[in-house]
Design an enzyme around this catalytic site. Structure first.
Site, PDB file in Angstrom:
ATOM      1  N   LYS A   1       0.861  -1.195   0.000  1.00 28.41           N
ATOM      2  CA  LYS A   1       0.000   0.000   0.000  1.00 28.41           C
ATOM      3  C   LYS A   1       0.900   1.249   0.000  1.00 28.41           C
ATOM      4  O   LYS A   1       1.947   1.227  -0.635  1.00 28.41           O
ATOM      5  CB  LYS A   1      -0.974  -0.062   1.178  1.00 28.41           C
ATOM      6  CG  LYS A   1      -1.740  -1.399   1.180  1.00 28.41           C
ATOM      7  CD  LYS A   1      -2.894  -1.462   2.113  1.00 28.41           C
ATOM      8  CE  LYS A   1      -3.554  -2.836   1.980  1.00 28.41           C
ATOM      9  NZ  LYS A   1      -4.771  -2.980   2.762  1.00 28.41           N
TER      10      LYS A   1
ATOM     11  N   HIS B   1      -8.118  -3.291  -6.376  1.00 30.95           N
ATOM     12  CA  HIS B   1      -8.123  -3.426  -4.913  1.00 30.95           C
ATOM     13  C   HIS B   1      -9.305  -2.643  -4.344  1.00 30.95           C
ATOM     14  O   HIS B   1      -9.668  -1.577  -4.880  1.00 30.95           O
ATOM     15  CB  HIS B   1      -6.804  -2.900  -4.336  1.00 30.95           C
ATOM     16  CG  HIS B   1      -6.655  -3.251  -2.889  1.00 30.95           C
ATOM     17  ND1 HIS B   1      -7.269  -2.528  -1.893  1.00 30.95           N
ATOM     18  CD2 HIS B   1      -6.011  -4.269  -2.278  1.00 30.95           C
ATOM     19  CE1 HIS B   1      -6.987  -3.090  -0.720  1.00 30.95           C
ATOM     20  NE2 HIS B   1      -6.225  -4.143  -0.936  1.00 30.95           N
TER      21      HIS B   1
HETATM   22  O1  LIG Z   1      -5.786  -5.308   1.550  1.00 29.44           O
HETATM   23  C1  LIG Z   1      -5.064  -6.259   1.852  1.00 29.44           C
HETATM   24  C2  LIG Z   1      -4.095  -6.767   0.897  1.00 29.44           C
HETATM   25  O2  LIG Z   1      -4.332  -6.274  -0.380  1.00 29.44           O
HETATM   26  C3  LIG Z   1      -5.135  -6.879   3.179  1.00 29.44           C
HETATM   27  O3  LIG Z   1      -4.595  -6.007   4.097  1.00 29.44           O
HETATM   28  P1  LIG Z   1      -4.277  -6.526   5.583  1.00 29.44           P
HETATM   29  O4  LIG Z   1      -3.445  -7.783   5.411  1.00 29.44           O
HETATM   30  O5  LIG Z   1      -3.530  -5.422   6.216  1.00 29.44           O
HETATM   31  O6  LIG Z   1      -5.595  -6.840   6.218  1.00 29.44           O
END
Ligand SMILES: O=C(CO)COP(=O)(O)O
Length: 251
Positions: free
Chosen positions: A12, A95
């Site tokens: 992210k 996403h």
């Molecule tokens: O959005 C995600 C992966 O693309 C999942 O995030 P988390 O593993 O932080 O819950």
């Protein structure tokens, strides 16, 4: 039918270039496990350095989004041409954070999936339901609609290459992971959607990950299920030790 498990970190909006390369130095040789495909999906700015840093390793690099056009007056956007030129192999498409905050739609997800193939990138296409949809018993319906739209117009060969990430939105970043059996049921339903569209052979080949609060201590449970072929991991992919444990847990 054997499918190679795939663990993909989705960083992210985290990590500078130096943080990204330091991460690779720490996980090199460790987040590389025979029989498991390892991918790191990083911010655009870190991609060139990461592609360089993973040379000689089995770790692959992915982007987190792309535009569906090759070039044009799209200020602030990045195309598949640019990603391929860097040596990137994967790209996350659709996403839920892009759908929620950046107006991504089923239509743009489909266009981007086609564009990824045009440029030799493997798309990791995300689908998944919101909490209220789950509570209304609409999980399979939402996943069916999103999966059908995302894969529309692909050839069978392309459909078999897509990685689908089933990420129930209520489980993302909340610590409230889906149970392994619930995730497996949803993924089985997605696989049967693929079968309806492209036939049993493609459905048997397509890899479907679970994503949503996957951690080193629960990854093996997901991987033990019949239809879960890996994980797309946010928070727990950011620390080298945790990422290594995730890849090891996918054996
Ligand atoms: O959005 C995600 C992966 O693309 C999942 O995030 P988390 O593993 O932080 O819950």
């Amino acid at each position: 039918m054997s499918r190679t498990p795939i663990i993909a970190g989705n960083w992210k909006m985290f990590k500078t270039v130096s943080e990204a390369t330091a991460f690779v130095s720490e996980v090199k040789g460790k987040a590389e496990v025979a029989g498991v495909e390892t991918v790191v999906c990083a911010p655009f700015t870190a991609l060139p350095a990461l592609v360089e840093a993973v040379k000689g390793t089995s770790i692959k690099i992915g982007a987190q989004n792309m535009h569906y056009e090759d070039n044009g007056a799209f200020t602030g956007e990045i195309s598949g041409v640019f990603l391929k030129d860097l040596g990137v192999d994967f790209v996350i498409i659709g996403h839920s954070e892009r759908r929620q905050y950046f107006a991504e739609t089923d239509e743009t997800v489909n266009k981007k999936t086609h564009a990824a193939f045009k440029h030799g990138l493997t798309p990791i296409v995300c689908v998944g339901e919101k909490l209220e949809e789950r509570e209304a018993g609409k999980t399979d319906e939402v996943n069916r609609v999103q999966t059908t739209a995302a894969l529309a117009g692909l050839t069978a060969e392309q459909a078999a290459e897509v990685v689908i990430a089933y990420e129930p939105i209520w489980a993302i970043g909340t610590g409230k992971s889906s149970t392994a059996t619930d995730a497996n049921d949803a993924i089985k339903a997605i696989r049967s959607v693929v079968e309806g569209l492209f036939g049993a052979e493609v459905a048997g080949k397509v890899r479907i990950q679970y994503g949503g609060s996957v951690k080193p201590n629960n990854v093996a449970e997901y991987m033990g299920e019949s239809d879960i072929d890996g994980a797309l991991v946010g928070g727990a992919s950011l620390e080298p030790a945790s990422f290594i444990a995730l890849v090891e847990g996918a054996k």
